[in-house]
Design an enzyme around this catalytic site. Structure first.
Site, PDB file in Angstrom:
ATOM      1  N   GLU A  19     102.689  80.716 -10.806  1.00  0.00           N
ATOM      2  CA  GLU A  19     101.640  81.736 -10.874  1.00  0.00           C
ATOM      3  C   GLU A  19     100.838  81.769  -9.581  1.00  0.00           C
ATOM      4  O   GLU A  19     100.438  80.728  -9.057  1.00  0.00           O
ATOM      5  CB  GLU A  19     100.705  81.471 -12.053  1.00  0.00           C
ATOM      6  CG  GLU A  19      99.596  82.517 -12.183  1.00  0.00           C
ATOM      7  CD  GLU A  19      98.870  82.431 -13.498  1.00  0.00           C
ATOM      8  OE1 GLU A  19      99.539  82.574 -14.548  1.00  0.00           O
ATOM      9  OE2 GLU A  19      97.640  82.227 -13.490  1.00  0.00           O
ATOM     10  N   ALA A  53      89.969  90.961 -14.720  1.00  0.00           N
ATOM     11  CA  ALA A  53      89.474  91.683 -15.891  1.00  0.00           C
ATOM     12  C   ALA A  53      88.946  93.056 -15.472  1.00  0.00           C
ATOM     13  O   ALA A  53      88.245  93.192 -14.482  1.00  0.00           O
ATOM     14  CB  ALA A  53      88.375  90.876 -16.580  1.00  0.00           C
ATOM     15  N   ARG A 110      94.643  90.292 -23.003  1.00  0.00           N
ATOM     16  CA  ARG A 110      93.428  91.042 -23.305  1.00  0.00           C
ATOM     17  C   ARG A 110      92.505  91.025 -22.099  1.00  0.00           C
ATOM     18  O   ARG A 110      91.976  92.034 -21.669  1.00  0.00           O
ATOM     19  CB  ARG A 110      92.718  90.433 -24.524  1.00  0.00           C
ATOM     20  CG  ARG A 110      91.555  91.279 -25.030  1.00  0.00           C
ATOM     21  CD  ARG A 110      90.589  90.458 -25.859  1.00  0.00           C
ATOM     22  NE  ARG A 110      89.814  89.541 -25.030  1.00  0.00           N
ATOM     23  CZ  ARG A 110      88.948  88.656 -25.503  1.00  0.00           C
ATOM     24  NH1 ARG A 110      88.774  88.550 -26.810  1.00  0.00           N
ATOM     25  NH2 ARG A 110      88.279  87.865 -24.690  1.00  0.00           N
ATOM     26  N   ASP A 112      89.269  88.512 -19.993  1.00  0.00           N
ATOM     27  CA  ASP A 112      87.956  87.962 -20.332  1.00  0.00           C
ATOM     28  C   ASP A 112      86.965  89.085 -20.615  1.00  0.00           C
ATOM     29  O   ASP A 112      87.076  90.183 -20.053  1.00  0.00           O
ATOM     30  CB  ASP A 112      87.424  87.109 -19.182  1.00  0.00           C
ATOM     31  CG  ASP A 112      88.280  85.878 -18.922  1.00  0.00           C
ATOM     32  OD1 ASP A 112      88.868  85.361 -19.895  1.00  0.00           O
ATOM     33  OD2 ASP A 112      88.355  85.444 -17.756  1.00  0.00           O
ATOM     34  N   ALA A 131      95.382  92.239 -26.912  1.00  0.00           N
ATOM     35  CA  ALA A 131      96.676  92.023 -26.268  1.00  0.00           C
ATOM     36  C   ALA A 131      97.832  92.515 -27.126  1.00  0.00           C
ATOM     37  O   ALA A 131      98.828  93.035 -26.603  1.00  0.00           O
ATOM     38  CB  ALA A 131      96.860  90.542 -25.945  1.00  0.00           C
ATOM     39  N   HIS A 155      91.953  79.260 -28.207  1.00  0.00           N
ATOM     40  CA  HIS A 155      91.105  80.077 -27.356  1.00  0.00           C
ATOM     41  C   HIS A 155      89.647  79.803 -27.720  1.00  0.00           C
ATOM     42  O   HIS A 155      89.315  79.615 -28.902  1.00  0.00           O
ATOM     43  CB  HIS A 155      91.445  81.556 -27.581  1.00  0.00           C
ATOM     44  CG  HIS A 155      90.819  82.484 -26.594  1.00  0.00           C
ATOM     45  ND1 HIS A 155      89.495  82.863 -26.661  1.00  0.00           N
ATOM     46  CD2 HIS A 155      91.342  83.111 -25.498  1.00  0.00           C
ATOM     47  CE1 HIS A 155      89.225  83.686 -25.664  1.00  0.00           C
ATOM     48  NE2 HIS A 155      90.329  83.853 -24.942  1.00  0.00           N
ATOM     49  N   ASP A 164      94.477  81.492 -33.712  1.00  0.00           N
ATOM     50  CA  ASP A 164      95.217  81.716 -32.472  1.00  0.00           C
ATOM     51  C   ASP A 164      96.687  81.986 -32.752  1.00  0.00           C
ATOM     52  O   ASP A 164      97.304  82.876 -32.150  1.00  0.00           O
ATOM     53  CB  ASP A 164      95.105  80.476 -31.569  1.00  0.00           C
ATOM     54  CG  ASP A 164      93.980  80.601 -30.563  1.00  0.00           C
ATOM     55  OD1 ASP A 164      93.282  81.622 -30.573  1.00  0.00           O
ATOM     56  OD2 ASP A 164      93.808  79.667 -29.754  1.00  0.00           O
ATOM     57  N   LYS A 171     101.294  89.449 -31.568  1.00  0.00           N
ATOM     58  CA  LYS A 171     101.841  89.866 -30.273  1.00  0.00           C
ATOM     59  C   LYS A 171     103.364  89.838 -30.279  1.00  0.00           C
ATOM     60  O   LYS A 171     104.019  90.736 -29.718  1.00  0.00           O
ATOM     61  CB  LYS A 171     101.270  88.984 -29.158  1.00  0.00           C
ATOM     62  CG  LYS A 171      99.782  89.217 -28.901  1.00  0.00           C
ATOM     63  CD  LYS A 171      99.237  88.423 -27.733  1.00  0.00           C
ATOM     64  CE  LYS A 171      98.986  86.987 -28.052  1.00  0.00           C
ATOM     65  NZ  LYS A 171      98.209  86.287 -26.980  1.00  0.00           N
ATOM     66  N   GLN A 218      86.331  71.015 -10.131  1.00  0.00           N
ATOM     67  CA  GLN A 218      86.599  72.414 -10.446  1.00  0.00           C
ATOM     68  C   GLN A 218      87.407  72.554 -11.738  1.00  0.00           C
ATOM     69  O   GLN A 218      87.138  73.432 -12.556  1.00  0.00           O
ATOM     70  CB  GLN A 218      87.333  73.083  -9.288  1.00  0.00           C
ATOM     71  CG  GLN A 218      86.466  73.336  -8.071  1.00  0.00           C
ATOM     72  CD  GLN A 218      87.222  74.027  -6.949  1.00  0.00           C
ATOM     73  OE1 GLN A 218      88.439  74.232  -7.039  1.00  0.00           O
ATOM     74  NE2 GLN A 218      86.520  74.379  -5.890  1.00  0.00           N
ATOM     75  N   PHE A 222      86.280  74.516 -15.135  1.00  0.00           N
ATOM     76  CA  PHE A 222      87.083  75.597 -15.690  1.00  0.00           C
ATOM     77  C   PHE A 222      87.577  75.247 -17.090  1.00  0.00           C
ATOM     78  O   PHE A 222      87.598  76.102 -17.988  1.00  0.00           O
ATOM     79  CB  PHE A 222      88.253  75.907 -14.761  1.00  0.00           C
ATOM     80  CG  PHE A 222      89.030  77.123 -15.160  1.00  0.00           C
ATOM     81  CD1 PHE A 222      88.403  78.349 -15.326  1.00  0.00           C
ATOM     82  CD2 PHE A 222      90.395  77.055 -15.383  1.00  0.00           C
ATOM     83  CE1 PHE A 222      89.105  79.483 -15.700  1.00  0.00           C
ATOM     84  CE2 PHE A 222      91.122  78.179 -15.753  1.00  0.00           C
ATOM     85  CZ  PHE A 222      90.473  79.392 -15.922  1.00  0.00           C
ATOM     86  N   HIS A 272     105.591  76.541 -16.571  1.00  0.00           N
ATOM     87  CA  HIS A 272     104.874  77.538 -15.769  1.00  0.00           C
ATOM     88  C   HIS A 272     103.789  76.802 -14.997  1.00  0.00           C
ATOM     89  O   HIS A 272     102.866  76.244 -15.588  1.00  0.00           O
ATOM     90  CB  HIS A 272     104.258  78.596 -16.686  1.00  0.00           C
ATOM     91  CG  HIS A 272     103.688  79.773 -15.966  1.00  0.00           C
ATOM     92  ND1 HIS A 272     104.455  80.608 -15.178  1.00  0.00           N
ATOM     93  CD2 HIS A 272     102.414  80.272 -15.913  1.00  0.00           C
ATOM     94  CE1 HIS A 272     103.694  81.569 -14.674  1.00  0.00           C
ATOM     95  NE2 HIS A 272     102.454  81.379 -15.102  1.00  0.00           N
ATOM     96  N   ARG A 278      98.641  77.240  -3.306  1.00  0.00           N
ATOM     97  CA  ARG A 278      98.845  76.151  -2.345  1.00  0.00           C
ATOM     98  C   ARG A 278     100.161  75.445  -2.686  1.00  0.00           C
ATOM     99  O   ARG A 278     100.392  75.097  -3.840  1.00  0.00           O
ATOM    100  CB  ARG A 278      97.682  75.156  -2.375  1.00  0.00           C
ATOM    101  CG  ARG A 278      96.360  75.758  -1.901  1.00  0.00           C
ATOM    102  CD  ARG A 278      95.241  74.739  -1.903  1.00  0.00           C
ATOM    103  NE  ARG A 278      94.003  75.314  -1.422  1.00  0.00           N
ATOM    104  CZ  ARG A 278      93.659  75.420  -0.144  1.00  0.00           C
ATOM    105  NH1 ARG A 278      94.495  74.969   0.790  1.00  0.00           N
ATOM    106  NH2 ARG A 278      92.509  75.950   0.208  1.00  0.00           N
TER     107      ARG A 278
END
Length: 313
Positions: A19, A53, A110, A112, A131, A155, A164, A171, A218, A222, A272, A278
């Site tokens: 990704e 988003a 969907r 954020d 979604a 989620h 979830d 979906k 970080q 997150f 994934h 990087r």
């Protein structure tokens, strides 16, 4: 000397996808495409490009996807797509633009809430509700590959994991062909989640999302926002190495490689990887599990050189 994990795994049959996120300026653009080139030797099953988003990175995402497919001939490029903050006609127009540049694989999300993570989500008037609604629209438009999100630790807006899984089933019922999970660090969480997914009658591939830890602080921040957990065992391994970049990089590579190797032993073949644009850490992880040996086009990865380069660069 090439480094390897002490307990080797059989890499035959393993597939990676990567990704990337669209660059914000010329310098970041150069770094992104250097990363894409560097990681292309691992022959990823596909790569994905994120999409902000409400289309906040629409132009940059389109430019990045066009260059990957056209200039770099990466035909297996998937475009992320969200439905937050836009009417159906606008989302459909974006789909048209992606399709025109060769996209045949979408990551339908969907997105954020417009107020940011933690705020209340409200469907946009005249827009796709969620979604599952977006997947339904994509499936009606063509025979696309459609990947969707999944959350082994649920989620943050969901009441529980069962909710979830119910959304994931919706979906899939609308036409999703693959699920890519939020990153996680405890493989038991993923295994328990996958067992529940299968019991719910969901048969599509559920691909674990792996996040090599470039920056512990970080990642912790997150993770707190998106409902993921960073185990204390990882914090104790990386925390004391903040002022020793080469050792920190080495430990981070081992943590991700150990997670992948353990999942391989549990029968997982697809992964994934969130690259953060990087290449060094991802390259080191692949080297530690011996993945490059399975790629005919790749030169053997010098893991020690990757450690030194990342620490000094």
């Amino acid at each position: 000397m090439n480094g390897r994990l002490p307990n080797a795994v059989d890499c035959r049959g393993i597939r990676f996808s990567f990704e990337y996120f669209p660059p914000k300026n010329d310098e970041m653009e150069a770094q992104l495409f250097q990363t894409v080139t560097a990681l292309s030797v691992f022959a990823p099953a596909f790569v994905t490009v994120t999409y902000g988003a409400g289309g906040s990175t629409k132009a940059r995402s389109l430019t990045t996807v066009k260059r990957m497919i056209g200039e770099m001939a990466i035909g297996n490029t998937a475009a992320h797509l969200t439905c937050v903050g836009a009417p159906k006609a606008d989302v459909d127009a974006v789909v048209d633009e992606f399709v025109a540049c060769g996209v045949r694989h979408f990551v339908a999300l969907r997105g954020d809430p417009q107020g940011g993570i933690g705020s209340v989500y409200e469907p946009f008037p005249g827009g796709y509700e969620n979604a599952a609604d977006l997947v339904k629209a994509l499936r009606a438009r063509g025979d696309f590959e459609i990947s969707v999100s999944a959350y082994p630790e649920k989620h943050p807006e969901s009441s529980d994991v069962a909710a979830d899984i119910d959304m994931l089933k919706r979906k899939v019922d609308k036409g999703a062909t693959r699920a890519l999970t939020q990153f996680f660090f405890d493989n038991d969480d993923f295994e328990r989640y996958l067992e529940r997914v299968r019991r719910a009658g969901i048969g599509i591939p559920v691909v674990p999302g792996i996040l090599p830890i470039n920056n512990l602080a970080q990642v912790q921040k997150f993770a707190g926002l998106c409902g993921a957990r960073v185990p204390e065992s990882l914090i104790s391994r990386l925390g004391p190495l903040n002022d020793r970049p080469e050792e920190r990089f080495r430990e981070a590579a081992h943590i991700a490689a150990e997670q992948i190797a353990d999942l391989v032993r549990r029968g997982v073949n697809d992964f994934h990887l969130y690259t953060m644009n990087r290449p060094q850490l991802v390259t080191a992880v692949c080297g530690l599990i011996g993945y490059e040996a399975e790629r005919a086009s790749a030169q053997p990865v010098d893991t020690e050189r990757s450690f030194r380069a990342a620490a000094t660069g």
